[in-house]
Design a protein around this motif. Structure first.
Motif, short mmCIF file in Angstrom:
data_model
loop_
_atom_site.label_atom_id
_atom_site.label_comp_id
_atom_site.label_asym_id
_atom_site.label_seq_id
_atom_site.Cartn_x
_atom_site.Cartn_y
_atom_site.Cartn_z
N UNK A 123 34.06 38.04 -33.13
CA UNK A 123 33.38 37.41 -32.15
C UNK A 123 32.06 37.63 -31.93
N UNK A 124 31.39 38.24 -32.69
CA UNK A 124 29.30 38.95 -32.59
C UNK A 124 29.49 37.21 -33.12
N UNK A 125 30.32 37.33 -34.02
CA UNK A 125 29.78 35.74 -35.07
C UNK A 125 29.58 34.63 -34.30
N UNK A 126 29.78 34.44 -33.08
CA UNK A 126 29.37 33.40 -32.18
C UNK A 126 27.60 33.70 -31.38
N UNK A 127 27.96 34.47 -31.94
CA UNK A 127 25.75 34.67 -31.11
C UNK A 127 25.58 34.11 -32.48
N UNK A 128 25.41 33.81 -33.64
CA UNK A 128 24.47 33.33 -34.89
C UNK A 128 25.03 32.72 -34.84
N UNK A 129 24.06 30.92 -34.23
CA UNK A 129 24.38 29.32 -35.23
C UNK A 129 25.06 29.51 -36.39
N UNK A 130 24.53 30.10 -37.57
CA UNK A 130 24.51 30.07 -38.92
C UNK A 130 25.84 29.98 -39.06
N UNK A 131 26.38 31.48 -37.92
CA UNK A 131 28.09 31.77 -38.72
C UNK A 131 29.47 31.20 -37.45
N UNK A 132 28.76 29.88 -36.95
CA UNK A 132 29.26 29.37 -35.98
C UNK A 132 31.14 28.17 -36.84
N UNK A 133 32.01 28.32 -36.65
CA UNK A 133 32.78 28.00 -37.40
C UNK A 133 32.35 26.09 -36.39
N UNK A 134 33.22 24.95 -37.08
CA UNK A 134 32.18 24.13 -36.51
C UNK A 134 34.41 23.03 -35.94
N UNK A 135 34.29 23.68 -35.05
CA UNK A 135 35.77 22.71 -34.49
C UNK A 135 35.48 21.57 -33.27
N UNK A 136 36.58 20.61 -33.23
CA UNK A 136 36.55 19.43 -33.35
C UNK A 136 37.89 19.63 -32.77
N UNK A 137 38.33 19.56 -31.08
CA UNK A 137 39.57 19.73 -30.16
C UNK A 137 39.17 18.96 -29.18
N UNK A 138 41.20 18.01 -29.41
CA UNK A 138 40.80 17.02 -28.75
C UNK A 138 39.36 16.23 -28.60
N UNK A 139 39.39 15.43 -29.46
CA UNK A 139 37.93 14.63 -29.37
C UNK A 139 36.22 15.39 -29.29
N UNK A 140 36.88 17.08 -28.40
CA UNK A 140 35.19 17.27 -28.56
C UNK A 140 34.73 18.46 -28.47
N UNK A 141 33.33 18.53 -29.87
CA UNK A 141 32.42 19.27 -30.25
C UNK A 141 32.64 20.41 -29.53
N UNK A 142 33.01 21.51 -29.92
CA UNK A 142 33.51 22.82 -29.55
C UNK A 142 31.53 23.77 -29.76
N UNK A 143 31.23 24.48 -28.38
CA UNK A 143 30.20 25.15 -28.41
C UNK A 143 30.97 26.56 -28.04
N UNK A 144 30.85 27.69 -28.41
CA UNK A 144 31.39 28.89 -28.38
C UNK A 144 31.63 28.79 -27.04
N UNK A 145 33.20 29.46 -26.60
CA UNK A 145 32.39 29.43 -24.87
C UNK A 145 33.58 28.18 -24.29
N UNK A 146 33.40 27.14 -24.47
CA UNK A 146 33.53 25.73 -23.92
C UNK A 146 34.47 25.99 -23.15
N UNK A 147 34.83 24.87 -22.16
CA UNK A 147 36.90 25.25 -21.66
C UNK A 147 37.18 23.63 -22.26
N UNK A 148 38.08 23.92 -22.69
CA UNK A 148 38.80 23.02 -23.13
C UNK A 148 39.70 22.50 -22.00
N UNK A 149 40.02 21.12 -21.45
CA UNK A 149 41.64 21.54 -21.20
C UNK A 149 42.75 21.68 -21.32
N UNK A 150 43.80 21.76 -21.30
CA UNK A 150 45.00 22.14 -22.42
C UNK A 150 45.69 21.04 -22.81
#
Length: 177
Positions: free
Chosen positions: A11-38
């Motif tokens: 989880x400490x990696x989420x604080x370093x933008x070079x170590x953030x995994x790209x996630x696209x969930x339900x059409x949303x490009x996820x930033x760490x901690x972002x809320x996505x409707x279930x």
């Protein structure tokens, strides 16, 4: 609840933008901690990351670290996905997207916190897959879905040892309820 020091470290990696995994969930490009409707997170996310080698194979692990309630995580973490066989493909922007080239070890299941729960954190951790990794040793037979019984109280620390994984490369997470 297993100690899972590897989750805390990841989880400490989420604080370093070079170590953030790209996630696209339900059409949303996820930033760490972002809320996505279930309802929008019921399919596996699309993954991307700037990997160092396009000839290597990678694995992602998805975990709900707040089950059943963030204030009382007695059943957690709950395993939501183990997908080995991720092969990088370079896109026009230089980022690598991943294409699945092997069966899952644990099929993806979307968020499902109990009624009344505050949002849970769904953490996705990327690892380089060892060359000798054989997912069939860990997956249910005949491509069956993994039972919920084997998902509860998932120990990422133990899985790292069993699968012979090195340190994580990237992480990202979203919240949902």
């Amino acid at each position: 609840m297993p100690a899972n020091s590897s989750i805390t470290k990841a989880l400490t990696f989420a604080e370093d933008s070079s170590k953030v995994l790209g996630l696209v969930v339900g059409g949303h490009t996820v930033k760490p901690g972002m809320y996505i409707p279930r309802a929008e997170a019921q399919s596996p996310p699309d993954l991307s990351f700037n990997v160092h080698s396009n000839s290597d194979t990678y694995m992602v692990i998805g975990i709900d670290i707040d089950a059943p309630f963030p204030s009382l995580p007695i059943l957690g973490p709950i395993l939501h996905w183990i997908q080995p066989g991720l092969k990088p493909e370079i896109t026009s922007n230089g980022q690598s997207t991943f294409k699945v080239s092997a069966p899952f070890v644990a099929n993806y299941i979307g968020p499902a916190p109990p009624p009344g729960s505050t949002p849970h954190r769904y953490v996705f951790i990327l690892y380089k897959q060892p060359a000798d990794f054989d997912g069939s040793k860990f997956a249910p037979s005949d491509g069956k879905n993994l039972s919920n019984w084997y998902r509860m109280r998932f120990s990422l620390d133990d899985w790292i040892v069993k699968a012979n994984l090195a340190d994580c490369l990237a992480v990202n997470y979203f919240t949902s309820n």
